[in-house]
Design a protein around this motif. Structure first.
Motif, PDB file in Angstrom:
ATOM      1  N   UNK A 183       0.795  -1.219   0.000  1.00  0.00           N
ATOM      2  CA  UNK A 183       0.000   0.000   0.000  1.00  0.00           C
ATOM      3  C   UNK A 183       0.836   1.282   0.000  1.00  0.00           C
ATOM      4  N   UNK A 184       2.025   1.254   0.566  1.00  0.00           N
ATOM      5  CA  UNK A 184       2.799   2.482   0.754  1.00  0.00           C
ATOM      6  C   UNK A 184       3.187   3.143  -0.567  1.00  0.00           C
ATOM      7  N   UNK A 219       3.374   3.736  -8.206  1.00  0.00           N
ATOM      8  CA  UNK A 219       3.648   2.753  -9.247  1.00  0.00           C
ATOM      9  C   UNK A 219       2.573   2.795 -10.324  1.00  0.00           C
ATOM     10  N   UNK A 220       1.312   2.755  -9.910  1.00  0.00           N
ATOM     11  CA  UNK A 220       0.206   2.751 -10.867  1.00  0.00           C
ATOM     12  C   UNK A 220       0.137   4.055 -11.665  1.00  0.00           C
ATOM     13  N   UNK A 276       6.681  -1.233  -5.703  1.00  0.00           N
ATOM     14  CA  UNK A 276       7.364  -0.076  -5.119  1.00  0.00           C
ATOM     15  C   UNK A 276       8.272   0.630  -6.126  1.00  0.00           C
ATOM     16  N   UNK A 277       8.211   0.219  -7.400  1.00  0.00           N
ATOM     17  CA  UNK A 277       9.044   0.820  -8.442  1.00  0.00           C
ATOM     18  C   UNK A 277       8.205   1.703  -9.359  1.00  0.00           C
ATOM     19  N   UNK A 278       8.877   2.401 -10.275  1.00  0.00           N
ATOM     20  CA  UNK A 278       8.179   3.259 -11.234  1.00  0.00           C
ATOM     21  C   UNK A 278       8.874   3.189 -12.589  1.00  0.00           C
ATOM     22  N   UNK A 293      14.124   1.950  -9.501  1.00  0.00           N
ATOM     23  CA  UNK A 293      14.064   0.855  -8.533  1.00  0.00           C
ATOM     24  C   UNK A 293      14.192   1.443  -7.133  1.00  0.00           C
ATOM     25  N   UNK A 294      13.191   1.174  -6.297  1.00  0.00           N
ATOM     26  CA  UNK A 294      13.173   1.761  -4.953  1.00  0.00           C
ATOM     27  C   UNK A 294      13.877   0.849  -3.953  1.00  0.00           C
ATOM     28  N   UNK A 295      14.774   1.430  -3.175  1.00  0.00           N
ATOM     29  CA  UNK A 295      15.509   0.700  -2.140  1.00  0.00           C
ATOM     30  C   UNK A 295      14.977   1.147  -0.783  1.00  0.00           C
TER      31      UNK A 295
END
Length: 367
Positions: free
Chosen positions: A15-16, A21-22, A93-95, A220-222
């Motif tokens: 959810x965070x 992303x969407x 969690x990526x874009x 890419x989210x870390x």
């Protein structure tokens, strides 16, 4: 009419970051795609967010698994449900950049069934500085193939053999795959927990080659709640030692890795992958036996982890049994060397006392 691209978003308690992303997917300049959100029994508001977006855009379909399949199981479920000719993963969690799908679609004309673009990292505020440096210095961040657009199977095989266990092209958010590769080479390996994407891309690219779009089109989210972070804290032996062992097993014996073995035979001296597998098996067995990584929870203890993977990779067990005497002999010799070194140190430490006692004995003899 089936879409050309299926954008697959496997979710679990995401959810965070899911809205970001969407939003990034819905902003695409290329329009012929569907979005499959496949949820693995989330316990947070992931489903509510997904259904909210689905109500606004008919290209979005939300599927909830009847039971939790785990990370890799959910990836494979996405592939089973996808309708598109090409499959593009975007993690929860990526874009991706607005022109990502457009650029990847154009690259399909190059004739390779796997395409990747470059990506950049989003480091969340809590990210440790050492973790940041590790990501920024990783070979995939240094563009190991340069600006080469069409990378041959031979080129990929050579670098994959030189850099065993190194992700050469980045995470799935950077990659698009033709659906035929899953029929030809199988699905993601469910026995790997952190390098399943690396292994699959290698399995395909060493046979078909790979196309590169040398532009940054993915992010890419870390962050501390990712699967990679969890495994680093709780299943380090499984992630670092056993995942690499299973990869080397496939390099040495899996039918799809024949191109790797062909390259290994061209080297002088030849890279003996079967011998490397024996060495890595011994190392993994020794670590488990000595209780290394013992800070991990009992459910993920090295001994249990090794036992579990051995059920699916019986050659590990056979290799340990075949070499048990040699393994134990090596272990005993190491302990004897340590004992001798220790005794030498103790003798040196007590030598003044020994000399004193010898003097006293000589004095008493004279008297």
């Amino acid at each position: 009419m089936k879409p050309f691209i299926s954008v697959c978003i496997p979710t679990y308690n995401g959810q965070k970051y899911l809205k970001d992303t969407l939003d990034s997917v819905l902003l695409q300049t290329y329009k012929d795609f569907e979005i499959l959100i496949v949820d693995d029994r989330s316990s947070d508001n992931t489903i509510d967010i997904a259904e909210e977006y689905a109500a606004r855009d008919t290209r979005i379909e939300v599927i909830r698994n009847p039971q939790n399949l785990g990370l890799v199981g959910n990836w494979n479920r996405c592939i089973e449900l996808a309708n598109g000719e090409w499959i593009k993963f975007v993690f929860q969690d990526d874009m991706i950049a607005p022109n990502c799908l457009e650029k990847l679609f154009a690259a399909t004309q190059l004739g390779k069934p796997i395409i990747y673009c470059r990506r950049e990292f989003i480091f969340e505020p809590e990210t440790d500085e050492e973790v940041k440096i590790a990501y920024l210095n990783h070979p995939s961040a240094q563009n190991p193939f340069g600006d080469t657009v069409n990378i041959s199977a031979q080129q990929y095989s050579e670098l994959a053999l030189k850099e065993i266990g190194v992700n050469l092209v980045g995470e799935p958010t950077s990659i698009m795959l033709h659906r035929n590769v899953f029929y030809q080479f199988g699905l993601f390996n469910p026995h790997l927990i952190t390098i399943c994407d690396l292994e699959f891309c290698t399995r395909v690219a060493i046979n078909t080659g790979i196309s590169q779009v040398p532009e940054v089109l993915a992010q890419f989210r870390v962050h501390g709640t990712s699967m990679t972070s969890f495994c680093s804290k709780n299943r380090n032996y499984r992630a670092k030692i056993l995942d690499e062992l299973l990869l080397i097993h496939d390099f040495a014996f899996h039918v799809a890795y024949a191109p790797i073995r062909a390259v290994a035979q061209q080297y002088y001296p030849e890279t003996d992958l079967a011998h490397l597998f024996d060495q890595k098996t011994f190392s993994a067995w020794k670590m488990a036996r000595k209780g290394e990584y013992s800070n991990e929870e009992f459910a993920f203890s090295p001994h249990i982890e090794l036992e579990k993977v051995s059920k699916f990779y019986p050659l590990i067990t056979r290799t340990i049994n075949r070499n048990a005497i040699e393994f134990l002999k090596h272990d005993i010799l190491q302990k004897m060397d340590l004992l001798v070194t220790s005794m030498k140190g103790r003798i040196k430490h007590f030598s003044p006392v020994v000399e004193y006692m010898k003097d006293r004995l000589k004095t008493s003899e004279k008297s």
